[in-house]
Design a protein around this motif. Structure first.
Motif, mmCIF file in Angstrom:
data_model
loop_
_atom_site.group_PDB
_atom_site.id
_atom_site.type_symbol
_atom_site.label_atom_id
_atom_site.label_comp_id
_atom_site.label_asym_id
_atom_site.label_seq_id
_atom_site.Cartn_x
_atom_site.Cartn_y
_atom_site.Cartn_z
ATOM 1 N N SER A 58 -5.862 -44.744 -25.791
ATOM 2 C CA SER A 58 -4.414 -44.843 -25.750
ATOM 3 C C SER A 58 -3.971 -45.108 -24.320
ATOM 4 O O SER A 58 -4.595 -44.605 -23.374
ATOM 5 C CB SER A 58 -3.784 -43.542 -26.257
ATOM 6 N N PRO A 59 -2.905 -45.885 -24.111
ATOM 7 C CA PRO A 59 -2.418 -46.125 -22.745
ATOM 8 C C PRO A 59 -2.095 -44.834 -21.999
ATOM 9 O O PRO A 59 -2.234 -44.759 -20.782
ATOM 10 C CB PRO A 59 -1.148 -46.958 -22.972
ATOM 11 N N GLU A 60 -1.677 -43.785 -22.753
ATOM 12 C CA GLU A 60 -1.301 -42.516 -22.123
ATOM 13 C C GLU A 60 -2.494 -41.784 -21.511
ATOM 14 O O GLU A 60 -2.313 -40.858 -20.719
ATOM 15 C CB GLU A 60 -0.630 -41.589 -23.134
ATOM 16 N N THR A 61 -3.717 -42.170 -21.872
ATOM 17 C CA THR A 61 -4.888 -41.449 -21.362
ATOM 18 C C THR A 61 -5.611 -42.194 -20.241
ATOM 19 O O THR A 61 -6.647 -41.735 -19.772
ATOM 20 C CB THR A 61 -5.893 -41.160 -22.493
ATOM 21 N N ARG A 62 -5.059 -43.312 -19.802
ATOM 22 C CA ARG A 62 -5.722 -44.070 -18.739
ATOM 23 C C ARG A 62 -5.808 -43.272 -17.439
ATOM 24 O O ARG A 62 -6.711 -43.489 -16.626
ATOM 25 C CB ARG A 62 -4.967 -45.382 -18.477
ATOM 26 N N ALA A 63 -4.872 -42.347 -17.241
ATOM 27 C CA ALA A 63 -4.839 -41.569 -15.994
ATOM 28 C C ALA A 63 -5.767 -40.371 -16.003
ATOM 29 O O ALA A 63 -5.960 -39.730 -14.968
ATOM 30 C CB ALA A 63 -3.408 -41.098 -15.732
ATOM 31 N N ILE A 64 -6.331 -40.061 -17.147
ATOM 32 C CA ILE A 64 -7.127 -38.836 -17.246
ATOM 33 C C ILE A 64 -8.518 -39.034 -16.652
ATOM 34 O O ILE A 64 -9.268 -39.925 -17.055
ATOM 35 C CB ILE A 64 -7.236 -38.373 -18.712
ATOM 36 N N LEU A 65 -8.836 -38.191 -15.679
ATOM 37 C CA LEU A 65 -10.187 -38.115 -15.122
ATOM 38 C C LEU A 65 -10.693 -36.708 -15.397
ATOM 39 O O LEU A 65 -10.430 -35.785 -14.625
ATOM 40 C CB LEU A 65 -10.170 -38.374 -13.611
ATOM 41 N N PRO A 66 -11.372 -36.495 -16.514
ATOM 42 C CA PRO A 66 -11.814 -35.143 -16.867
ATOM 43 C C PRO A 66 -12.675 -34.532 -15.766
ATOM 44 O O PRO A 66 -13.470 -35.235 -15.120
ATOM 45 C CB PRO A 66 -12.646 -35.367 -18.147
ATOM 46 N N GLY A 67 -12.523 -33.228 -15.569
ATOM 47 C CA GLY A 67 -13.301 -32.554 -14.540
ATOM 48 C C GLY A 67 -14.794 -32.754 -14.707
ATOM 49 O O GLY A 67 -15.545 -32.813 -13.732
ATOM 50 N N LYS A 68 -15.225 -32.896 -15.967
ATOM 51 C CA LYS A 68 -16.663 -33.001 -16.201
ATOM 52 C C LYS A 68 -17.273 -34.290 -15.669
ATOM 53 O O LYS A 68 -18.478 -34.349 -15.424
ATOM 54 C CB LYS A 68 -16.990 -32.846 -17.680
ATOM 55 N N ILE A 69 -16.453 -35.330 -15.456
ATOM 56 C CA ILE A 69 -17.032 -36.577 -14.954
ATOM 57 C C ILE A 69 -17.703 -36.367 -13.603
ATOM 58 O O ILE A 69 -18.748 -36.950 -13.308
ATOM 59 C CB ILE A 69 -15.976 -37.706 -14.855
ATOM 60 N N PHE A 70 -17.152 -35.477 -12.790
ATOM 61 C CA PHE A 70 -17.699 -35.258 -11.452
ATOM 62 C C PHE A 70 -18.981 -34.427 -11.518
ATOM 63 O O PHE A 70 -19.913 -34.657 -10.740
ATOM 64 C CB PHE A 70 -16.641 -34.621 -10.561
ATOM 65 N N GLU A 71 -19.019 -33.482 -12.445
ATOM 66 C CA GLU A 71 -20.262 -32.734 -12.642
ATOM 67 C C GLU A 71 -21.324 -33.641 -13.258
ATOM 68 O O GLU A 71 -22.513 -33.512 -12.955
ATOM 69 C CB GLU A 71 -19.994 -31.515 -13.524
ATOM 70 N N TYR A 72 -20.893 -34.560 -14.112
ATOM 71 C CA TYR A 72 -21.820 -35.563 -14.646
ATOM 72 C C TYR A 72 -22.421 -36.379 -13.503
ATOM 73 O O TYR A 72 -23.627 -36.661 -13.484
ATOM 74 C CB TYR A 72 -21.077 -36.513 -15.590
ATOM 75 N N LEU A 73 -21.582 -36.781 -12.543
ATOM 76 C CA LEU A 73 -22.073 -37.563 -11.406
ATOM 77 C C LEU A 73 -23.177 -36.804 -10.674
ATOM 78 O O LEU A 73 -24.195 -37.375 -10.281
ATOM 79 C CB LEU A 73 -20.939 -37.862 -10.420
ATOM 80 N N ALA A 74 -22.938 -35.490 -10.492
ATOM 81 C CA ALA A 74 -23.879 -34.667 -9.733
ATOM 82 C C ALA A 74 -25.181 -34.422 -10.490
ATOM 83 O O ALA A 74 -26.183 -34.025 -9.891
ATOM 84 C CB ALA A 74 -23.234 -33.333 -9.383
ATOM 85 N N ALA A 75 -25.171 -34.660 -11.807
ATOM 86 C CA ALA A 75 -26.387 -34.473 -12.602
ATOM 87 C C ALA A 75 -27.330 -35.671 -12.479
ATOM 88 O O ALA A 75 -28.513 -35.571 -12.812
ATOM 89 C CB ALA A 75 -26.021 -34.261 -14.073
ATOM 90 N N PHE A 76 -26.805 -36.801 -12.000
ATOM 91 C CA PHE A 76 -27.595 -38.015 -11.816
ATOM 92 C C PHE A 76 -28.332 -38.430 -13.094
ATOM 93 O O PHE A 76 -29.519 -38.753 -13.070
ATOM 94 C CB PHE A 76 -28.578 -37.859 -10.643
ATOM 95 N N ARG A 77 -27.589 -38.402 -14.204
ATOM 96 C CA ARG A 77 -28.069 -38.935 -15.471
ATOM 97 C C ARG A 77 -27.119 -40.051 -15.908
ATOM 98 O O ARG A 77 -25.940 -40.042 -15.529
ATOM 99 C CB ARG A 77 -28.115 -37.837 -16.558
ATOM 100 N N PRO A 78 -27.596 -41.039 -16.667
ATOM 101 C CA PRO A 78 -26.725 -42.142 -17.099
ATOM 102 C C PRO A 78 -25.532 -41.636 -17.901
ATOM 103 O O PRO A 78 -25.671 -40.804 -18.794
ATOM 104 C CB PRO A 78 -27.648 -42.997 -17.980
ATOM 105 N N ILE A 79 -24.349 -42.135 -17.564
ATOM 106 C CA ILE A 79 -23.120 -41.722 -18.236
ATOM 107 C C ILE A 79 -22.634 -42.846 -19.146
ATOM 108 O O ILE A 79 -22.487 -43.987 -18.712
ATOM 109 C CB ILE A 79 -22.018 -41.381 -17.213
ATOM 110 N N LEU A 80 -22.374 -42.508 -20.391
ATOM 111 C CA LEU A 80 -21.824 -43.459 -21.355
ATOM 112 C C LEU A 80 -20.401 -43.010 -21.669
ATOM 113 O O LEU A 80 -20.187 -41.955 -22.263
ATOM 114 C CB LEU A 80 -22.655 -43.482 -22.641
ATOM 115 N N ALA A 81 -19.425 -43.800 -21.241
ATOM 116 C CA ALA A 81 -18.024 -43.445 -21.438
ATOM 117 C C ALA A 81 -17.357 -44.413 -22.410
ATOM 118 O O ALA A 81 -17.619 -45.618 -22.379
ATOM 119 C CB ALA A 81 -17.285 -43.461 -20.105
#
Length: 426
Positions: free
Chosen positions: A332-355
């Motif tokens: 939805s256009p209303e969710t384009r601004a959402i950056l869930p907190g977990k994305i940053f912890e995902y980054l730190a896990a260094f595993r492939p992210i599928l969004a």
């Protein structure tokens, strides 16, 4: 040291992502010349709790508490399940009962901007007395609940203090706002309050570039993007799952149900003999009934493992051990601004992210910048299927990995350095 009064609703033992932002800032503030004083409710209604966060609060931090009257407690006598869902942001797509419609109407029209608005007046009175005896130089309010910004506005006026309004999520453009069954008058009140806050605060902090763009149309005040982040840990010793695990950490609301993903996984399972045996869908958090129904519909029920809510420490282990990490957002256009907190912890896990999410999402920008994963809109079904097959082949070869770059910029310590600099500058 510069004394800053931080007004936030979510604080340990609250669980979930809402509590972590200011808990982590407070944790590191002293290293950057900021003395935090934290004001929180004494008897809050937290749908999720995580006692492990309490150990992260520095012993020297002054914590002020004042009772809050919680409407959700009264509503809970009518329907505990529905009350918990609505207070958690889970609004079903299915036909709503009369009770649910009534609860949403009352929530949206009688409690503006939110159900914690009754905490504003008594908190202002309490904090006026406190500040008179224990001066601070800066006030910071964190929303949602956005009613807390009204506390900051009153204190700024009373003491001529600098006030920073921090928006972890948007206000009137957040995805569930339209589900509150607002009257035209109530909608106007929300927008008027939002504009007043944005034009009264000395500085605005947001967590995504899209929210900055939206707010810049409403105010000329300076807007700063300071995202959420991750805590660097040297204690993690990942042991990759032996199965082709695809893990989603956090709530999956009804509207966030990734039907295209379940469809693609089902197709691959029917076309690739070994896939059905190797696939494991790991869901940790509150999951709506619609998600489970879809998983069953596509023949993946036996491949799904639902862990329920897990502690933050357990979530980190899951992230580091999973073959692939799933990040799902409402299309939805209303969710384009959402950056869930977990994305940053995902980054730190260094595993492939599928969004999977809406076109133009800020999530795609982060993944592209850090080379940490891929992003697809639900309409890109063929591309999604091709990517999963590529990763599955790499998994079979034992080579599934990701070469991320620049992840360090999103560590909580670096972000606290940025926030502390803003507090000193305002």
């Amino acid at each position: 040291m510069k004394r800053a009064l931080i007004i936030t609703y979510y604080w340990p033992p609250a669980g979930g992502p809402g509590v972590q932002r200011w808990l982590q800032f407070v944790r590191y503030f002293n290293d950057f010349g900021i003395e935090p004083v934290v004001f929180v409710p004494e008897n809050p209604h937290y749908p999720l709790q995580d006692a492990s966060f309490e150990a992260l609060v520095p012993e020297t931090t002054e914590i002020l508490k004042f009772p809050v009257k919680e409407p959700y407690r009264l509503a809970g006598f009518l329907s505990k399940k529905k009350t918990k869902q609505i207070s958690s942001g889970i609004i079903s797509n299915k036909e709503q009962s009369v009770l649910e419609k009534t609860m949403l109407y009352v929530r949206g029209n009688f409690f503006i901007p939110d159900a914690r608005v009754g905490w504003v007046k008594p908190s202002v009175a309490f904090l006026k007395n406190y500040i008179s005896e224990h001066p601070v130089e800066t006030i910071i309010t964190s929303g949602p609940p956005h009613s807390l910004h009204l506390i900051g506005m009153e204190l700024q006026k009373a003491f001529q203090l600098k006030w920073i309004a921090d928006f972890r999520d948007p206000w009137t453009t957040i995805h569930y706002h339209k589900s509150l069954r607002l009257t035209k008058a109530s909608e106007k009140k929300h927008k008027d309050l939002e504009k007043k806050v944005l034009n009264t605060a000395d500085a605005i902090v947001v967590t995504s570039p899209t929210t900055k763009k939206e707010f810049s149309l409403l105010t000329s005040k300076p807007i700063h993007v300071i995202t959420n982040g991750y805590v660097a840990s040297e204690e993690m010793h990942p042991v990759l799952d032996t199965q082709f695990s695809m893990a989603h950490i956090g709530s999956l609301l009804s509207e966030r149900n990734p039907k295209v993903l379940w469809k693609v996984l089902s197709e691959i399972a029917s076309e690739t003999p070994s896939f059905q045996n190797n696939l494991e869908i790991v869901l940790a958090g509150t999951i709506s009934d619609e998600v489970f129904e879809s998983i069953s519909k596509f023949g993946l029920k036996d491949n799904c493992k639902h862990l329920g809510y897990v502690s933050h420490d357990e979530a980190l282990k899951l992230q580091h051990n999973s073959q692939v990490l799933l990040l799902i957002e409402i299309d939805s256009p209303e969710t384009r601004a959402i950056l869930p907190g977990k994305i940053f912890e995902y980054l730190a896990a260094f595993r492939p992210i599928l969004a999977v999410g809406p076109k133009g999402s800020d999530i795609e920008g982060i993944l592209t910048e850090t080379k940490s994963g891929v992003f697809y809109n639900p309409s890109e079904e063929k591309e999604l299927k091709k990517q999963i097959l590529q990763w599955y082949e790499a998994y079979l070869d034992g080579t599934l990995s990701v070469a991320s770059e620049g992840v360090e910029a999103y560590s909580r310590r670096e972000l606290t350095r940025k926030m502390a600099a803003l507090i000193k500058q305002v």
